[in-house]
Design an enzyme around this catalytic site. Structure first.
Site, PDB file in Angstrom:
ATOM      1  N   LYS A   1      47.349   3.322  27.492  1.00 13.57           N
ATOM      2  CA  LYS A   1      47.858   3.530  28.842  1.00 13.57           C
ATOM      3  C   LYS A   1      48.004   2.185  29.544  1.00 13.57           C
ATOM      4  O   LYS A   1      47.174   1.285  29.374  1.00 13.57           O
ATOM      5  CB  LYS A   1      46.906   4.415  29.636  1.00 13.57           C
ATOM      6  CG  LYS A   1      46.630   5.765  28.999  1.00 13.57           C
ATOM      7  CD  LYS A   1      47.836   6.669  29.042  1.00 13.57           C
ATOM      8  CE  LYS A   1      47.511   8.049  28.486  1.00 13.57           C
ATOM      9  NZ  LYS A   1      48.632   9.004  28.626  1.00 13.57           N
TER      10      LYS A   1
ATOM     11  N   ASP B   1      52.065   3.828  27.599  1.00 13.34           N
ATOM     12  CA  ASP B   1      52.340   5.031  28.393  1.00 13.34           C
ATOM     13  C   ASP B   1      52.033   4.736  29.852  1.00 13.34           C
ATOM     14  O   ASP B   1      50.909   4.376  30.203  1.00 13.34           O
ATOM     15  CB  ASP B   1      51.478   6.179  27.880  1.00 13.34           C
ATOM     16  CG  ASP B   1      51.830   7.520  28.510  1.00 13.34           C
ATOM     17  OD1 ASP B   1      52.690   7.557  29.407  1.00 13.34           O
ATOM     18  OD2 ASP B   1      51.250   8.539  28.090  1.00 13.34           O
TER      19      ASP B   1
ATOM     20  N   GLU C   1      56.545   4.618  27.582  1.00 15.18           N
ATOM     21  CA  GLU C   1      56.621   6.053  27.847  1.00 15.18           C
ATOM     22  C   GLU C   1      56.493   6.372  29.331  1.00 15.18           C
ATOM     23  O   GLU C   1      55.655   5.814  30.027  1.00 15.18           O
ATOM     24  CB  GLU C   1      55.503   6.752  27.063  1.00 15.18           C
ATOM     25  CG  GLU C   1      55.432   8.243  27.224  1.00 15.18           C
ATOM     26  CD  GLU C   1      54.364   8.834  26.318  1.00 15.18           C
ATOM     27  OE1 GLU C   1      53.805   9.894  26.681  1.00 15.18           O
ATOM     28  OE2 GLU C   1      54.074   8.258  25.237  1.00 15.18           O
TER      29      GLU C   1
ATOM     30  N   GLU D   1      57.811  14.662  28.192  1.00 16.76           N
ATOM     31  CA  GLU D   1      56.692  15.577  28.394  1.00 16.76           C
ATOM     32  C   GLU D   1      56.762  16.283  29.741  1.00 16.76           C
ATOM     33  O   GLU D   1      56.181  17.356  29.913  1.00 16.76           O
ATOM     34  CB  GLU D   1      55.352  14.856  28.265  1.00 16.76           C
ATOM     35  CG  GLU D   1      55.022  13.899  29.397  1.00 16.76           C
ATOM     36  CD  GLU D   1      53.642  13.292  29.246  1.00 16.76           C
ATOM     37  OE1 GLU D   1      52.721  13.780  29.910  1.00 16.76           O
ATOM     38  OE2 GLU D   1      53.490  12.344  28.458  1.00 16.76           O
TER      39      GLU D   1
ATOM     40  N   ASP E   1      58.008  18.620  24.727  1.00 13.28           N
ATOM     41  CA  ASP E   1      56.734  19.325  24.617  1.00 13.28           C
ATOM     42  C   ASP E   1      57.035  20.819  24.505  1.00 13.28           C
ATOM     43  O   ASP E   1      57.673  21.402  25.386  1.00 13.28           O
ATOM     44  CB  ASP E   1      55.904  19.025  25.861  1.00 13.28           C
ATOM     45  CG  ASP E   1      54.517  19.654  25.851  1.00 13.28           C
ATOM     46  OD1 ASP E   1      54.415  20.848  25.536  1.00 13.28           O
ATOM     47  OD2 ASP E   1      53.542  18.956  26.193  1.00 13.28           O
TER      48      ASP E   1
ATOM     49  N   HIS F   1      55.150  15.446  22.576  1.00 15.48           N
ATOM     50  CA  HIS F   1      53.962  15.172  23.373  1.00 15.48           C
ATOM     51  C   HIS F   1      52.874  16.208  23.113  1.00 15.48           C
ATOM     52  O   HIS F   1      53.110  17.408  23.161  1.00 15.48           O
ATOM     53  CB  HIS F   1      54.352  15.204  24.857  1.00 15.48           C
ATOM     54  CG  HIS F   1      53.189  15.258  25.804  1.00 15.48           C
ATOM     55  ND1 HIS F   1      52.824  16.411  26.484  1.00 15.48           N
ATOM     56  CD2 HIS F   1      52.304  14.304  26.184  1.00 15.48           C
ATOM     57  CE1 HIS F   1      51.776  16.161  27.243  1.00 15.48           C
ATOM     58  NE2 HIS F   1      51.430  14.904  27.078  1.00 15.48           N
TER      59      HIS F   1
END
Length: 370
Positions: free
Chosen positions: A168, A197, A223, A249, A272, A299
Site C-alpha cells: 500500500k 495500491d 492500483e 475493484e 471483482d 481483486h
C-alpha cells in the site's frame, strides 16, 4: 433442468488474520453473505458475497425481501435470464454496491449448481484457458507497517515462491512512499513483480506526481490511484506515466469497464466477482478486456477468482489474501508461486456448514414465490 425449490441465507462476520490498513480505511471485518439454493433434483449450489465491515444486513434484506422470492420456481439453468430479470427488478438501485453484491451471491450459487450437475470444475465450465495462474500476495503490504516489516514480509513472500508482492502507498509525503517502495524493490530484486495500491486516495495532480516519483522502480501497476468514478482523471494519469494503471475493484458495471477501456484509462482490469454482480458479468468483463488486449487480475476472493482467472485467456494474476479459512474445509493450492484452480465439480470451495451455522449472525429461509 430443475427449478429452484428453496433458498437459505447466512451472514457470517470474519475478522482478518492480520491488521489491514490502507490509505483511506481499516479493513476490520468481512461480512460474508452466503446463499444456498436447492433445486428439484436435490442439487445444492452455494454462492457468496462480502463487505469489509458495513452493509451486510442490507444485502441480506435485499436478498430475503426482494430477490430470492422471485427466484423460487425458476429453472436453475436460466442463469442469464435470471440475472437480467433480477437486475431489472432492482433497477432503481443499480448501478450500486448493495445490489451488485446481492446479485453476486445468487449468481455464483447458480453457477455452482450448473458446474456440479455438469460434473465439471468451474474453471473448465467457464472457459478452461489454463489450470494454474501466478499468485501475488497483499497480506504483508499494509500501510501501517514499518519499512522494516514491509521488507521482512517481502523476503518471506520471495522465499515462499510468490511471483509478486503488493504494498500500500499513500503516506503523507511522497518521499516516504518512495523510500518504502525502494526498500521492498531492493529486497525483492528484479525477479519478482512489485505492485502498489493507492486505494483511491489521491487527486489527479498528486497521483501524477507520485507516479513520476515511482517510475524508476519497474512497478507492475499502480492500483486505484483516484476515485473510481473519475474517468477523466484516469485518462490523464494513464497518458502521463509508463506505470500500468489498474482499476476495477470499485467498479460495479460492465459498461463502466467499457468506458475505461475505450478511453485508455487503465492497463489492468481488476474486476471483482462480488462487486460486479457475479460470475455472469465477470466473464463478460474479462472477455471485454481481452478484446482490448488488457490483462485481468481480479481483486480479493482468491478462492473463487482462481477458477475465473484460469478460465479467461487474459487472466494474469490471482491475489493472495486468505479470508475464508474459518468457514471452509479446503484451502487454495499454491505451488512454486502458482495458484491452482480446484478440480472438483462446482466452485471447488469446501464449506464448513457447522462453522457457518454456528457463527451466523443472521439466517433466513426463503420458500415461497412473491
Amino acid at each position: 433442468m430443475a427449478h429452484i425449490e428453496h433458498a437459505e441465507i447466512y451472514l457470517v462476520a470474519l475478522k482478518p488474520k492480520v491488521m489491514r490498513v490502507d490509505a483511506i480505511q481499516q479493513f476490520v471485518c468481512q461480512e460474508t453473505v452466503i446463499v444456498r439454493l436447492h433445486d428439484a433434483d436435490g442439487a445444492i449450489g452455494t454462492g457468496y458475497s462480502y463487505t469489509i465491515g458495513t452493509g451486510g444486513s442490507s444485502i441480506v434484506a435485499l436478498l430475503a425481501d426482494h430477490l430470492l422470492p422471485r427466484l423460487i420456481g425458476r429453472e436453475a439453468e436460466e442463469i442469464e435470464a435470471i440475472w437480467r430479470d433480477l437486475k431489472f427488478h432492482t433497477h432503481a438501485t443499480t448501478v450500486g454496491a448493495i445490489t451488485s453484491l446481492a446479485l453476486a451471491a445468487i449468481d455464483t450459487a447458480l453457477w455452482d449448481i450448473r458446474a456440479l450437475k455438469s460434473r465439471l470444475p468451474l474453471y473448465l465450465l467457464a472457459g478452461g484457458a489454463r489450470s494454474s495462474i501466478p499468485a501475488y500476495t497483499t497480506e504483508g503490504g499494509w500501510l501501517h507497517l514499518s519499512q522494516t516489516e514491509l521488507v521482512e514480509d517481502a523476503e518471506r513472500a520471495r522465499a515462499a515462491g510468490f511471483h509478486g508482492v503488493k504494498i500500500k502507498i499513500g503516506k503523507s509525503s511522497v518521499k516516504e512512499d518512495v523510500c518504502r517502495v525502494a526498500a521492498v524493490r531492493e529486497a525483492l530484486g528484479d525477479g519478482l513483480d512489485l505492485m502498489t495500491d493507492c486505494n483511491q486516495a489521491f487527486a489527479v495532480d498528486e497521483a501524477i506526481r507520485r507516479a513520476q516519483a515511482l517510475s524508476s522502480f519497474d512497478l507492475a501497476w499502480m492500483e486505484e490511484p483516484l476515485p473510481a468514478d473519475d474517468l477523466e482523471g484516469h485518462i490523464r494519469l494513464s497518458a502521463s506515466t509508463s506505470i500500468p494503471v489498474a482499476v476495477g475493484e470499485s467498479i460495479y458495471s460492465t459498461r463502466h469497464f467499457r468506458d475505461y477501456l475505450q478511453q485508455r484509462a487503465c492497463s489492468v482490469v481488476q474486476v471483482d466477482c462480488a462487486r460486479i454482480g457475479g460470475i455472469t458479468p465477470w466473464l463478460k468483463t474479462a472477455h471485454l478486456a481481452e478484446c482490448f488486449n488488457i490483462a485481468v487480475a481480479p481483486h480479493f476472493l482468491m478462492e473463487l477468482h482462481v477458477s475465473l482467472a484460469c478460465a479467461a485467456p487474459n487472466g494474469r494474476w490471482v491475489e493472495y489474501i486468505p479470508q475464508l479459512d474459518e468457514i471452509t474445509t479446503t484451502r487454495l493450492r499454491i505451488e512454486k508461486g502458482k495458484a491452482f484452480a480446484p478440480e472438483e465439480p462446482g466452485l471447488g470451495i469446501g464449506w464448513d456448514w457447522d462453522a457457518i451455522r454456528g457463527r451466523s449472525e443472521i439466517m433466513h429461509a426463503v420458500r415461497k414465490a412473491a
